[in-house]
Design an enzyme around this catalytic site. Structure first.
Site, PDB file in Angstrom:
ATOM      1  N   ASN A   6       5.245  -3.904   4.764  1.00 25.47           N
ATOM      2  CA  ASN A   6       5.858  -3.476   6.022  1.00 25.47           C
ATOM      3  C   ASN A   6       6.767  -4.568   6.589  1.00 25.47           C
ATOM      4  OD1 ASN A   6       4.504  -1.016   6.031  1.00 25.47           O
ATOM      5  ND2 ASN A   6       2.906  -1.690   7.443  1.00 25.47           N
TER       6      ASN A   6
ATOM      7  N   ASN B 254       0.824  -1.213   0.000  1.00 29.36           N
ATOM      8  CA  ASN B 254       0.000   0.000   0.000  1.00 29.36           C
ATOM      9  C   ASN B 254       0.854   1.258   0.000  1.00 29.36           C
ATOM     10  OD1 ASN B 254      -2.440  -1.348   0.137  1.00 29.36           O
ATOM     11  ND2 ASN B 254      -2.716  -1.033   2.334  1.00 29.36           N
TER      12      ASN B 254
ATOM     13  N   LYS C  41       9.469   6.953  15.317  1.00 27.82           N
ATOM     14  CA  LYS C  41       9.449   7.875  14.177  1.00 27.82           C
ATOM     15  C   LYS C  41       8.119   7.761  13.453  1.00 27.82           C
ATOM     16  CE  LYS C  41      14.455   7.695  13.357  1.00 27.82           C
ATOM     17  NZ  LYS C  41      15.518   7.361  12.379  1.00 27.82           N
TER      18      LYS C  41
ATOM     19  N   LYS D 271       0.560  -4.098   5.157  1.00 24.26           N
ATOM     20  CA  LYS D 271       1.114  -4.989   6.179  1.00 24.26           C
ATOM     21  C   LYS D 271       2.135  -5.958   5.609  1.00 24.26           C
ATOM     22  CE  LYS D 271      -1.147  -6.319   9.734  1.00 24.26           C
ATOM     23  NZ  LYS D 271      -0.482  -5.386  10.662  1.00 24.26           N
TER      24      LYS D 271
ATOM     25  N   THR E 291       2.062   2.959  14.197  1.00 20.34           N
ATOM     26  CA  THR E 291       1.716   2.267  12.964  1.00 20.34           C
ATOM     27  C   THR E 291       2.816   1.273  12.594  1.00 20.34           C
ATOM     28  OG1 THR E 291       0.601   4.259  12.183  1.00 20.34           O
ATOM     29  CG2 THR E 291       1.054   2.564  10.554  1.00 20.34           C
ATOM     30  N   ALA E 292       2.408   0.053  12.289  1.00 10.16           N
ATOM     31  CA  ALA E 292       3.314  -1.020  11.834  1.00 10.16           C
ATOM     32  C   ALA E 292       4.227  -1.571  12.924  1.00 10.16           C
ATOM     33  CB  ALA E 292       4.145  -0.582  10.641  1.00 10.16           C
ATOM     34  N   ALA E 293       3.976  -1.224  14.173  1.00  5.59           N
ATOM     35  CA  ALA E 293       4.772  -1.843  15.242  1.00  5.59           C
ATOM     36  C   ALA E 293       4.557  -3.356  15.258  1.00  5.59           C
ATOM     37  CB  ALA E 293       4.398  -1.236  16.593  1.00  5.59           C
ATOM     38  N   GLY E 294       3.317  -3.771  15.028  1.00 10.45           N
ATOM     39  CA  GLY E 294       3.032  -5.199  14.973  1.00 10.45           C
ATOM     40  C   GLY E 294       3.734  -5.881  13.809  1.00 10.45           C
ATOM     41  N   ASP E 295       3.792  -5.201  12.671  1.00  9.59           N
ATOM     42  CA  ASP E 295       4.494  -5.763  11.512  1.00  9.59           C
ATOM     43  C   ASP E 295       5.988  -5.882  11.796  1.00  9.59           C
ATOM     44  OD1 ASP E 295       2.105  -5.821  10.029  1.00  9.59           O
ATOM     45  OD2 ASP E 295       2.374  -3.735   9.421  1.00  9.59           O
TER      46      ASP E 295
END
Length: 305
Positions: free
Chosen positions: A43, A11, A284, A40, A247-251
């Site tokens: 990422n 994306n 960041k 995701k 955002t994207a910490a899980g990824d």
């Protein structure tokens, strides 16, 4: 041979900041606009590449300028893009408005991601078969996710599934999963249990094992993660950092977990490494802006050991 393969979404995030959300029909000036790479699947591939991992991506982009930019970005990072093709539609897009209080509205246009199907996965099965680990998420059609997991299981490639965005999953998929990594919301959707304490995490983990997965690594934000394996629950503590954008910490967590296991770390050490990588990623802005290098992740680990 790529040690890691990621199959999933690609994306572009278009982010506008405003003092408040506009009313229906209203035109107003925004404060800033930024374009971020996201999705995701991408990422996780980018997070692995930034750690220095040999990584291949399987997914689709559109026929627009965003596709060209993303492909160039992948190549700059060293991501193998033999499994990424362009199709006659838009690249996946997320249009995001953030107000002065940090609340957001998001419109997602799946675009090319919606065209990732079983046939496309099968046409790239050699990439999966030649990898040690396959990372999956749920932003492409479910049939494709199941097919990818099946290909991996048949070839001995380990499957790490991030069950997000949160939806109920069939046991047909879970039986192919070596490690599942839900957060608390996703765990509740999959098990019916909201894991608010250790007893809840243990119960949720046991249900996930009973449904077919081999190991459950349940993410708990700044508290770290809870691992249910061999009928036992283990808490792996997280790291405290000053978060700017989660955002994207899980990824990043999933990429860190895969990297650690691929590097030969025992499971709990790999989970701690994943916690460190995820914590750094929140410092960041942007889905991928804070994803750490191996040296940065190791530095945080060394500081707190």
């Amino acid at each position: 041979m790529s040690r890691f393969c990621v199959a999933g979404s690609i994306n572009i995030d278009l982010v506008t900041k405003t003092s408040r959300f506009p009313k229906p029909g209203e035109t107003m000036y925004g404060e800033s606009f930024h374009t971020f790479t996201g999705g995701k699947g991408a990422n996780q591939a980018v997070a692995l590449a930034k750690l220095g991992a040999d990584t291949a991506m399987i997914g689709l982009v559109g026929n627009d300028i965003y596709a060209d930019d993303y492909m160039a970005y992948f190549k700059k990072l060293g991501v193998n893009t033999n499994g990424v093709k362009g199709v006659e539609t838009s690249t996946g897009i997320a249009v995001i408005t953030v107000d002065g209080g940090g609340e957001n509205n998001i419109i997602i246009v799946s675009g090319a991601n919606a065209k990732v199907d079983e046939d496309y996965i099968l046409s790239n099965s050699d990439i999966i078969n030649d990898s040690k680990y396959l990372l999956l998420q749920l932003e492409v059609p479910m049939d494709a996710v199941v097919q990818a997991a099946k290909c991996a299981a048949e070839s001995g490639t380990k499957v790490i599934l991030d069950p997000a965005p949160a939806v109920p999953l069939a046991d047909e998929l879970l039986k192919y999963v070596d490690i599942i990594t839900p957060n608390e919301t996703e765990a509740e959707i999959l098990t019916g249990i909201r894991p608010a304490d250790e007893a809840g995490f243990a119960s949720a983990g046991r249900i996930l094992i009973d449904r077919g997965v081999k190991t459950a690594v349940m993410k708990a934000g700044s508290r770290g993660a809870y691992v249910f394996s061999d009928n036992m629950l283990t808490h792996v503590e997280g790291f405290r950092v000053t978060a700017v954008d989660t955002t994207a910490a899980g990824d990043t967590f999933n990429a860190g977990l895969a990297y650690g296991l691929g590097a030969g770390m025992p499971l709990m050490k790999a989970v701690r490494f994943a916690n460190a990588a995820a914590a750094i990623s929140t410092t960041k802005a942007g889905a991928q802006g804070g994803m750490p290098t191996l040296a940065e992740a190791q530095s945080l680990l060394d500081t707190l050991n």
